[in-house]
Design an enzyme around this catalytic site. Structure first.
Site, PDB file in Angstrom:
ATOM      1  N   GLU A 125       4.203  -5.192   7.233  1.00  0.00           N
ATOM      2  CA  GLU A 125       3.387  -4.200   7.963  1.00  0.00           C
ATOM      3  C   GLU A 125       3.781  -4.069   9.428  1.00  0.00           C
ATOM      4  O   GLU A 125       3.651  -3.002  10.030  1.00  0.00           O
ATOM      5  CB  GLU A 125       1.891  -4.569   7.865  1.00  0.00           C
ATOM      6  CG  GLU A 125       1.281  -4.437   6.473  1.00  0.00           C
ATOM      7  CD  GLU A 125       1.420  -5.684   5.616  1.00  0.00           C
ATOM      8  OE1 GLU A 125       2.227  -6.586   5.967  1.00  0.00           O
ATOM      9  OE2 GLU A 125       0.725  -5.756   4.594  1.00  0.00           O
ATOM     10  N   ALA A 174       0.863  -1.181   0.000  1.00  0.00           N
ATOM     11  CA  ALA A 174       0.000   0.000   0.000  1.00  0.00           C
ATOM     12  C   ALA A 174       0.898   1.231   0.000  1.00  0.00           C
ATOM     13  O   ALA A 174       2.037   1.176   0.470  1.00  0.00           O
ATOM     14  CB  ALA A 174      -0.871  -0.001   1.248  1.00  0.00           C
ATOM     15  N   GLU A 232      -0.657  -9.333  -0.920  1.00  0.00           N
ATOM     16  CA  GLU A 232      -2.085  -9.630  -0.724  1.00  0.00           C
ATOM     17  C   GLU A 232      -2.833  -9.617  -2.065  1.00  0.00           C
ATOM     18  O   GLU A 232      -3.735 -10.423  -2.290  1.00  0.00           O
ATOM     19  CB  GLU A 232      -2.692  -8.620   0.257  1.00  0.00           C
ATOM     20  CG  GLU A 232      -2.144  -8.828   1.663  1.00  0.00           C
ATOM     21  CD  GLU A 232      -2.514  -7.694   2.613  1.00  0.00           C
ATOM     22  OE1 GLU A 232      -2.215  -6.530   2.286  1.00  0.00           O
ATOM     23  OE2 GLU A 232      -3.098  -7.974   3.671  1.00  0.00           O
ATOM     24  N   GLY A 285       0.476  -5.067   0.686  1.00  0.00           N
ATOM     25  CA  GLY A 285      -0.710  -5.118  -0.173  1.00  0.00           C
ATOM     26  C   GLY A 285      -0.425  -5.737  -1.531  1.00  0.00           C
ATOM     27  O   GLY A 285      -1.340  -6.260  -2.182  1.00  0.00           O
TER      28      GLY A 285
HETATM   29  N1  COA Z   1       4.555   3.236  -0.356  1.00  0.00           N
HETATM   30  C1  COA Z   1       4.982   4.423  -0.830  1.00  0.00           C
HETATM   31  N2  COA Z   1       6.166   4.598  -1.442  1.00  0.00           N
HETATM   32  C2  COA Z   1       6.953   3.517  -1.553  1.00  0.00           C
HETATM   33  C3  COA Z   1       6.579   2.243  -1.098  1.00  0.00           C
HETATM   34  C4  COA Z   1       5.305   2.135  -0.466  1.00  0.00           C
HETATM   35  N3  COA Z   1       4.853   0.952  -0.015  1.00  0.00           N
HETATM   36  N4  COA Z   1       7.583   1.376  -1.360  1.00  0.00           N
HETATM   37  C5  COA Z   1       8.539   2.089  -1.977  1.00  0.00           C
HETATM   38  N5  COA Z   1       8.181   3.376  -2.102  1.00  0.00           N
HETATM   39  C6  COA Z   1       8.910   4.478  -2.730  1.00  0.00           C
HETATM   40  C7  COA Z   1      10.094   4.955  -1.851  1.00  0.00           C
HETATM   41  O1  COA Z   1       9.637   5.850  -0.865  1.00  0.00           O
HETATM   42  C8  COA Z   1      10.960   5.619  -2.902  1.00  0.00           C
HETATM   43  O2  COA Z   1      10.376   6.863  -3.222  1.00  0.00           O
HETATM   44  P1  COA Z   1      11.332   8.183  -3.375  1.00  0.00           P
HETATM   45  O3  COA Z   1      12.284   7.826  -4.489  1.00  0.00           O
HETATM   46  O4  COA Z   1      10.379   9.262  -3.724  1.00  0.00           O
HETATM   47  O5  COA Z   1      12.024   8.342  -2.057  1.00  0.00           O
HETATM   48  C9  COA Z   1      10.774   4.709  -4.115  1.00  0.00           C
HETATM   49  O6  COA Z   1       9.531   4.024  -3.922  1.00  0.00           O
HETATM   50  C10 COA Z   1      11.879   3.683  -4.284  1.00  0.00           C
HETATM   51  O7  COA Z   1      11.968   2.942  -3.081  1.00  0.00           O
HETATM   52  P2  COA Z   1      13.327   2.760  -2.244  1.00  0.00           P
HETATM   53  O8  COA Z   1      12.959   2.493  -0.819  1.00  0.00           O
HETATM   54  O9  COA Z   1      14.252   3.896  -2.512  1.00  0.00           O
HETATM   55  O10 COA Z   1      13.910   1.434  -2.927  1.00  0.00           O
HETATM   56  P3  COA Z   1      14.898   0.382  -2.259  1.00  0.00           P
HETATM   57  O11 COA Z   1      15.337  -0.509  -3.377  1.00  0.00           O
HETATM   58  O12 COA Z   1      15.943   1.057  -1.438  1.00  0.00           O
HETATM   59  O13 COA Z   1      13.980  -0.466  -1.241  1.00  0.00           O
HETATM   60  C11 COA Z   1      12.001  -1.692  -0.589  1.00  0.00           C
HETATM   61  C12 COA Z   1      12.940  -1.274  -1.731  1.00  0.00           C
HETATM   62  C13 COA Z   1      10.819  -2.433  -1.192  1.00  0.00           C
HETATM   63  C14 COA Z   1      12.772  -2.628   0.377  1.00  0.00           C
HETATM   64  C15 COA Z   1      11.546  -0.439   0.189  1.00  0.00           C
HETATM   65  O14 COA Z   1      11.057   0.509  -0.766  1.00  0.00           O
HETATM   66  C16 COA Z   1      10.446  -0.694   1.181  1.00  0.00           C
HETATM   67  O15 COA Z   1      10.690  -1.199   2.249  1.00  0.00           O
HETATM   68  N6  COA Z   1       9.178  -0.324   0.836  1.00  0.00           N
HETATM   69  C17 COA Z   1       8.063  -0.415   1.731  1.00  0.00           C
HETATM   70  C18 COA Z   1       7.527  -1.841   1.766  1.00  0.00           C
HETATM   71  C19 COA Z   1       6.387  -1.941   2.770  1.00  0.00           C
HETATM   72  O16 COA Z   1       6.546  -1.706   3.952  1.00  0.00           O
HETATM   73  N7  COA Z   1       5.206  -2.310   2.261  1.00  0.00           N
HETATM   74  C20 COA Z   1       4.024  -2.494   3.051  1.00  0.00           C
HETATM   75  C21 COA Z   1       3.229  -1.257   3.089  1.00  0.00           C
HETATM   76  S1  COA Z   1       1.781  -1.432   4.137  1.00  0.00           S
END
Ligand code: COA
Length: 260
Positions: free
Chosen positions: A134, A67, A114, A111
């Site tokens: 989460e 999400a 999911e 999500g």
């Molecule tokens: N919601 C909003 N933005 C998200 C996102 C999410 N779930 N997942 C990634 N992004 C965004 C990052 O904020 C970043 O944006 P920016 O460039 O404007 O700062 C962009 O996508 C790239 O992500 P980044 O974190 O820089 O990539 P990474 O390769 O270093 O890490 C992940 C990848 C997937 C490990 C990391 O993005 C992450 O942990 N995301 C969240 C996953 C999560 O918790 N999902 C459940 C949500 S309820």
């Protein structure tokens, strides 16, 4: 290719391919994506030229990274509940009257995992990574993860993923039953479309009934499910496609499905 705001739509024969298109945000599911998905799915439901749907994420990195966390900032419980009102894309996909296949090309988290679990089948690139992170946000899965994950992988693996927030790779996801197929990254699209085309070539009517019967097993007791299956099996005897399938087998020729 038709463009909505956040979801791209293509056709490959009888297969519709939907690509969530926010690669700069790792295809995070925001309200617009969910609304666009619902609108497209509603249209595809009535389109007889579509026999199956494939869902994937744009770019090289992610299927869907969850999400959109930005939308959680400052939201009241009432706002959040409104955002999670029915119809929800997860439930629409799991009850969609045509098979839906997740083509998982990278991060498949929260999500996103999911959404993949709401699909009927999951084909993953060997580069894909799965998880329900989460817990690290002070949340629990809210798109059906606490219910669909244990049904796919069992209570123990579901709790391990949900309580630790850890990611697992594609091989482990396949081993525990979270995905049905893992393929080399550069073969993902071809292999997924091959599977989707094979399914989409079957009788649409029979596919619908088969999916309905299997989905019913998720909520019915065995005895009730077996009875329901028998009723649906007998209902198939009223279709032209059952007549055609049996006739074609006996005449040793390929069947020509009509969807009636
Ligand atoms: N919601 C909003 N933005 C998200 C996102 C999410 N779930 N997942 C990634 N992004 C965004 C990052 O904020 C970043 O944006 P920016 O460039 O404007 O700062 C962009 O996508 C790239 O992500 P980044 O974190 O820089 O990539 P990474 O390769 O270093 O890490 C992940 C990848 C997937 C490990 C990391 O993005 C992450 O942990 N995301 C969240 C996953 C999560 O918790 N999902 C459940 C949500 S309820």
């Amino acid at each position: 290719m038709t463009d909505t705001k956040t979801v791209l739509e293509e056709r490959e024969g009888r297969v519709a391919v939907l690509t969530i298109n926010r690669p700069d945000k790792l295809n995070a599911l925001n309200q617009q994506v969910r609304d666009d998905m619902l609108e497209i799915l509603q249209r595809l439901e009535g389109d007889d030229a579509v026999g199956a749907v494939v869902i994937t994420g744009a770019g090289e990195k992610a299927f869907i990274a969850g999400a959109d966390i930005g939308e959680f900032e400052g939201r009241s419980p009432f706002d959040q509940r409104h955002a999670m009102r029915s119809p929800r894309v997860f439930d629409v996909m799991s009850t969609f009257p045509k098979p839906v296949i997740a083509m998982i090309n990278g991060f498949c988290l929260g999500g996103g995992c999911e959404l993949a679990m709401s699909c009927d089948l999951r084909v993953a690139s060997e580069k894909a990574r799965f998880g329900q992170p989460e817990i690290n946000l002070g949340l629990i899965p809210g798109g059906g993860g606490t219910q669909r994950l244990p049904r796919l992988v069992g209570t123990g693996h579901a709790l391990r993923l949900i309580l630790t927030g850890d990611m697992v790779g594609a091989a482990e996801a396949e081993r525990i039953g979270l995905v049905e197929m893992v393929v080399p990254h550069d073969e993902l699209r071809a292999k997924t479309l091959e599977l989707a085309a094979k399914i989409a070539a079957k009788s649409p009517l029979t596919l619908r009934v088969a999916k309905e019967a299997v989905r019913a097993s998720e909520s019915l007791a065995l005895e009730d499910g077996i009875r329901y299956e028998r009723d649906l099996f007998c209902l198939c005897f009223s279709s032209e496609d059952k007549q055609e399938g049996v006739d074609a087998f006996l005449a040793k020729r390929p069947a020509e499905w009509k969807g009636r």
